[in-house]
Design an enzyme around this catalytic site. Sequence first.
Site, PDB file in Angstrom:
ATOM      1  N   ILE A 165       0.887  -1.265   0.062  1.00  0.00           N
ATOM      2  CA  ILE A 165       0.036  -0.069  -0.045  1.00  0.00           C
ATOM      3  C   ILE A 165       0.939   1.184   0.069  1.00  0.00           C
ATOM      4  O   ILE A 165       1.453   1.606   1.049  1.00  0.00           O
ATOM      5  CB  ILE A 165      -0.859   0.172   1.226  1.00  0.00           C
ATOM      6  CG1 ILE A 165      -1.800  -1.274   1.152  1.00  0.00           C
ATOM      7  CG2 ILE A 165      -1.680   1.435   1.178  1.00  0.00           C
ATOM      8  CD1 ILE A 165      -2.988  -1.326   2.410  1.00  0.00           C
ATOM      9  N   HIS A 166       1.068   1.883  -1.193  1.00  0.00           N
ATOM     10  CA  HIS A 166       1.922   3.013  -1.250  1.00  0.00           C
ATOM     11  C   HIS A 166       1.066   4.265  -1.486  1.00  0.00           C
ATOM     12  O   HIS A 166       0.056   4.056  -1.529  1.00  0.00           O
ATOM     13  CB  HIS A 166       2.778   2.795  -2.216  1.00  0.00           C
ATOM     14  CG  HIS A 166       2.531   2.333  -3.823  1.00  0.00           C
ATOM     15  ND1 HIS A 166       2.181   3.232  -4.521  1.00  0.00           N
ATOM     16  CD2 HIS A 166       1.915   1.013  -4.130  1.00  0.00           C
ATOM     17  CE1 HIS A 166       1.531   2.603  -5.743  1.00  0.00           C
ATOM     18  NE2 HIS A 166       1.333   1.411  -5.580  1.00  0.00           N
ATOM     19  N   ALA A 167       1.739   5.404  -1.579  1.00  0.00           N
ATOM     20  CA  ALA A 167       0.825   6.625  -1.525  1.00  0.00           C
ATOM     21  C   ALA A 167      -0.245   6.869  -2.713  1.00  0.00           C
ATOM     22  O   ALA A 167      -1.148   7.618  -2.055  1.00  0.00           O
ATOM     23  CB  ALA A 167       2.115   7.734  -1.589  1.00  0.00           C
ATOM     24  N   PRO A 195      -2.341   4.726  -4.448  1.00  0.00           N
ATOM     25  CA  PRO A 195      -3.393   4.079  -4.074  1.00  0.00           C
ATOM     26  C   PRO A 195      -4.078   4.352  -2.580  1.00  0.00           C
ATOM     27  O   PRO A 195      -5.128   4.279  -2.353  1.00  0.00           O
ATOM     28  CB  PRO A 195      -3.230   2.513  -4.449  1.00  0.00           C
ATOM     29  CG  PRO A 195      -1.472   2.714  -4.143  1.00  0.00           C
ATOM     30  CD  PRO A 195      -1.247   3.927  -4.718  1.00  0.00           C
ATOM     31  N   ALA A 196      -3.318   4.359  -1.745  1.00  0.00           N
ATOM     32  CA  ALA A 196      -3.466   4.987  -0.272  1.00  0.00           C
ATOM     33  C   ALA A 196      -4.352   6.212  -0.288  1.00  0.00           C
ATOM     34  O   ALA A 196      -5.511   6.108   0.256  1.00  0.00           O
ATOM     35  CB  ALA A 196      -2.334   4.978   0.622  1.00  0.00           C
TER      36      ALA A 196
END
Length: 85
Positions: free
Chosen positions: A14-16, A18-19
């Site tokens: 979970i990176h920036a 899509p988060a």
Amino acid sequence: MKEFRYVITDEQGIHARPAGLFVKEAAACECNVTISKEGKEVDAKRILGVMGLGVKKGQEIVLKTDGADEDAAMEKLSAFLKENL
């Protein structure tokens, strides 16, 4: 309360980007939305909480919705996870 378990398949976890999109979707829901990993639970409507979980590929998260629109919220958010993460 609804609960959905999901194992992250995205190579970057979970990176920036899509988060941020996920938090935006969660914030549109009336009900309470939380994500937890290994017992640590955070408000899914807060980007720092979601990023603070540090979820990597292959790790399981638990998404919970509780409140007025919990069914619709769960359907929307679980679909987002499957499509994007």
